[in-house]
Motif scaffolding. Structure first.
Motif, PDB file in Angstrom:
ATOM      1  N   ARG A   9       0.179   2.154   4.320  1.00  0.00           N
ATOM      2  CA  ARG A   9      -0.121   1.222   5.407  1.00  0.00           C
ATOM      3  C   ARG A   9       1.052   0.289   5.684  1.00  0.00           C
ATOM      4  NH1 ARG A   9      -4.540  -1.832   3.629  1.00  0.00           N
ATOM      5  NH2 ARG A   9      -3.536  -3.853   3.620  1.00  0.00           N
ATOM      6  N   SER A  10       1.714  -0.159   4.623  1.00  0.00           N
ATOM      7  CA  SER A  10       2.868  -1.044   4.794  1.00  0.00           C
ATOM      8  C   SER A  10       3.784  -0.900   3.586  1.00  0.00           C
ATOM      9  CB  SER A  10       2.423  -2.501   4.958  1.00  0.00           C
ATOM     10  OG  SER A  10       1.723  -2.948   3.799  1.00  0.00           O
ATOM     11  N   PHE A  11       4.996  -1.415   3.732  1.00  0.00           N
ATOM     12  CA  PHE A  11       6.013  -1.258   2.698  1.00  0.00           C
ATOM     13  C   PHE A  11       6.749  -2.580   2.504  1.00  0.00           C
ATOM     14  CE2 PHE A  11      10.598  -0.641   2.012  1.00  0.00           C
ATOM     15  CZ  PHE A  11      10.575  -0.091   0.747  1.00  0.00           C
ATOM     16  N   GLU A  12       7.080  -2.892   1.255  1.00  0.00           N
ATOM     17  CA  GLU A  12       7.839  -4.103   0.965  1.00  0.00           C
ATOM     18  C   GLU A  12       8.898  -3.800  -0.089  1.00  0.00           C
ATOM     19  OE1 GLU A  12       7.243  -8.710  -0.658  1.00  0.00           O
ATOM     20  OE2 GLU A  12       5.497  -7.490  -0.118  1.00  0.00           O
ATOM     21  N   TYR A  13      10.128  -4.173   0.214  1.00  0.00           N
ATOM     22  CA  TYR A  13      11.248  -3.976  -0.697  1.00  0.00           C
ATOM     23  C   TYR A  13      11.593  -5.302  -1.365  1.00  0.00           C
ATOM     24  CZ  TYR A  13      16.153  -3.342  -2.106  1.00  0.00           C
ATOM     25  OH  TYR A  13      17.338  -3.317  -2.801  1.00  0.00           O
ATOM     26  N   SER A  14      11.675  -5.295  -2.692  1.00  0.00           N
ATOM     27  CA  SER A  14      12.022  -6.501  -3.450  1.00  0.00           C
ATOM     28  C   SER A  14      13.257  -6.223  -4.290  1.00  0.00           C
ATOM     29  CB  SER A  14      10.856  -6.933  -4.350  1.00  0.00           C
ATOM     30  OG  SER A  14       9.713  -7.243  -3.590  1.00  0.00           O
TER      31      SER A  14
END
Length: 602
Positions: A289-294
């Protein structure tokens, strides 16, 4: 709890066998019901029966891992009816809530589950509104994480500190020998299970202490699926599995966890399974659904340092030197800006020891306070890697011109990456190859080589600052079929090590230099002990094309009169996610080879 379960199981078997209902022995269930039950039991069909992957199965109809789904459902049904009569059915669904969820959905006579009757379970599922799969980039400090590691994150009401992770990894005894660790991991000598910890603690270990970037994939799930998977995660913490580094690993167990849902598509047979495969599967089936890069603090500082103009890099260097010399923090602050102060904060958290470097780390923290609040850099400014750009399993075919003949070379790499031909989910540079096997097809088919292990711990990306100044190292154990002029072939067995350093030349170009040395059997009178200084240039033409040039000189062997030059040129250009073309030239004591090839990744 186990004793209670065993007692209940005996009573249920007795109740089942001596029930006079004529329908008991002719139980028939829909294919949909049986399929979902098999999924929640993490089972696969083997001949006439199914085998659960739980090594501590809680089956009622069998004493081992093999069972008939219809028979097991019938036994469970009778057991749960008995518990219902005893007003104790919560003793089952509080422990195995997902299994009960499946049973109750298809066996309408079973009572609904009331999770408020299960204190531990109620706390576990409270507030969970989304589930994510998190990938931690490859880490050379742990053989099991060379190709990265995955874990599950339970999101609770947008409160990050309340988020929980479920992690799975091999149960390794303390002080296990590293070589034994790798061998046992390949052959499934360890068990594992899901363990729970806070997301804050988990991300701190991976991102801050180990310098690993985190990639979070929030799953595209309905509220019903979130509840069911949360229940399944709870009961999976009581299950044990056999752990294999190359296939039944963290990525595989997470896939099996997701596959418990009735609408999940089977990924197909994969004898080798890595985190990249699961990410590609999630993308392919629109499950993200969504993506987050840390990015880790290590990545942040490295990218900022090498992207900065030379004057800004000099300012960073000077600020660190002044703080090491214990100059006034206020004086140092007057010579820099907010961006440098924040970059130094990334440096401090990534590379300084919280105990041994406490004075320098505190000075860097104070330095940041001299500038306005708010972040100088946003996460979107940092370059992330495409985790699906290259799968780690490769088959390659190439035309080769060798000393005395032409032919085709076939290569199978069950697990690999290297400087010019690597998936982007790992550290820049370096090499990691296990059991790479090649055949040469000329006048006849011969085993050309076998690289049992070939590891190079690259430090490409290091800045050279205090705490970020580690040396490179490597090791290789291999077999090579050497062609002798006029005398056929002879097998060359060798074991070697490498120690060196790296220097940044600018524009994605690095110089690696060091000494390689080792032992081998004395083939073609070239000595059994060798040392070779080497120099390598590694660079990117663009995002799709990489190359390296290595030169060296081998000496100090048994036969010092037969020294030889080492020359290796390698280039790879990406065609698409699944393929690339390559070219190479190799020259050493045993001859020279020119090669043009095609690589397929899967």
């Amino acid at each position: 709890m186990k004793a209670v379960l065993d007692k209940g199981r005996v009573l249920s078997v007795f109740f089942y066998l001596f029930s006079f209902s004529p329908t008991v022995f002719a139980a028939s269930y829909s294919d949909t019901f049986v399929e979902q039950f098999v999924r929640v039991m993490h089972a696969q069909k083997e001949e006439e029966l199914y085998k659960t992957e739980f090594t501590n199965p809680r089956l009622f109809s069998s004493d081992d891992q093999y069972f008939s789904p219809e028979k097991e459902i019938a036994f469970l049904d009778k057991h749960l009816q008995l518990l219902t009569q005893q007003q104790n059915v919560a003793s089952y669904y509080c422990r195995f809530p997902a299994t009960y969820y499946v049973l109750q959905k298809h066996l309408s006579h079973l009572p609904s589950a009331h999770y408020q009757n299960c204190p531990e379970l109620a706390i576990f599922i409270k507030g969970v509104n989304d589930i994510s799969i998190v990938f931690a980039a490859g880490y050379m400090g742990n053989p099991a994480s060379y190709f990265g590691h995955m874990f599950i994150k339970l999101g609770r009401s947008n409160i990050k500190l309340a988020n929980e992770t479920l992690n799975i990894g091999a149960n390794v005894p303390e002080n296990e020998n590293p070589l034994a660790y790798m061998v046992k991991g390949v052959f499934g000598a360890y068990e594992t299970q899901f363990t729970s910890t806070s997301y804050y603690k988990q991300s701190h270990v991976y991102s801050q202490l180990e310098g690993r970037d985190l990639y979070e994939y929030k799953l595209n799930l309905s509220s019903e699926s979130v509840l069911f998977l949360s229940l399944h995660l709870y009961e999976l913490q009581q299950a044990n599995f056999t752990y294999y580094f190359t296939h039944r690993n963290c990525a595989y167990e997470i896939y099996r966890f997701l596959y418990a849902q009735p609408n999940m598509t089977h990924i197909g047979a994969k004898p080798l399974f890595y985190p990249v495969h699961l990410i590609a599967y999630l993308n392919e089936h629109s499950l993200i659904r969504s993506f987050e890069y840390s990015p880790s603090n290590k990545t942040k500082f490295s990218q900022l340092y090498f992207a900065a103009a030379s004057e800004k890099r000099k300012s960073i260097d000077m600020a660190i030197l002044k703080l090491q010399a214990k100059e006034s923090v206020k004086v140092v602050a007057n010579g820099i800006d907010k961006e440098i102060a924040e970059a130094l904060l990334f440096y401090g958290y990534a590379h300084l020891n919280e105990k041994g470097d406490v004075e320098l780390l505190n000075a860097i923290k104070k330095l940041r306070l001299f500038f306005s609040g708010g972040k100088a850099y946003d996460k979107s400014q940092f370059k992330q890697k495409d985790l699906t750009s290259r799968a780690p399993v490769t088959v390659a075919v190439s035309w080769e011109n060798r000393n005395y003949r032409n032919g085709l070379k076939l290569v199978f790499r069950p697990a690999h990456y290297n400087q010019t031909d690597r998936p982007d989910d790992v550290s820049n540079g370096g090499k990691l190859v296990f059991f790479q096997t090649s055949l040469f097809i000329g006048d006849k088919i011969t085993l050309d080589s076998l690289d049992i292990v070939d590891v190079h711990k690259s430090e490409i990306g290091k800045t050279g600052q205090y705490g970020d100044d580690a040396f490179e190292w490597g090791m290789k154990i291999s077999y090579r079929n050497v062609e002798l002029e006029g005398d056929g072939f002879e097998g060359l067995f060798s074991a070697s090590g490498y120690f060196g350093d790296v220097y940044f030349l600018g524009n994605g170009t690095w110089l690696q230099y060091g000494i390689k040395g080792g032992v081998r059997n004395n083939v073609a009178n070239n000595g059994s002990v060798f040392i070779a200084p080497t120099l390598s240039l590694t660079a990117n033409f663009n995002t799709n094309t990489r190359f390296s040039v290595t030169v060296g000189r081998e000496f100090f062997g048994d036969n010092v009169s037969n020294l030889g030059n080492i020359v290796k040129l390698t280039g790879t250009s990406k065609v698409n996610h699944y393929s690339a073309v390559s070219a190479s030239y190799d020259k050493d004591l045993y001859g020279k080879t020119l090669s043009f090839g095609f690589n397929y990744y899967f």
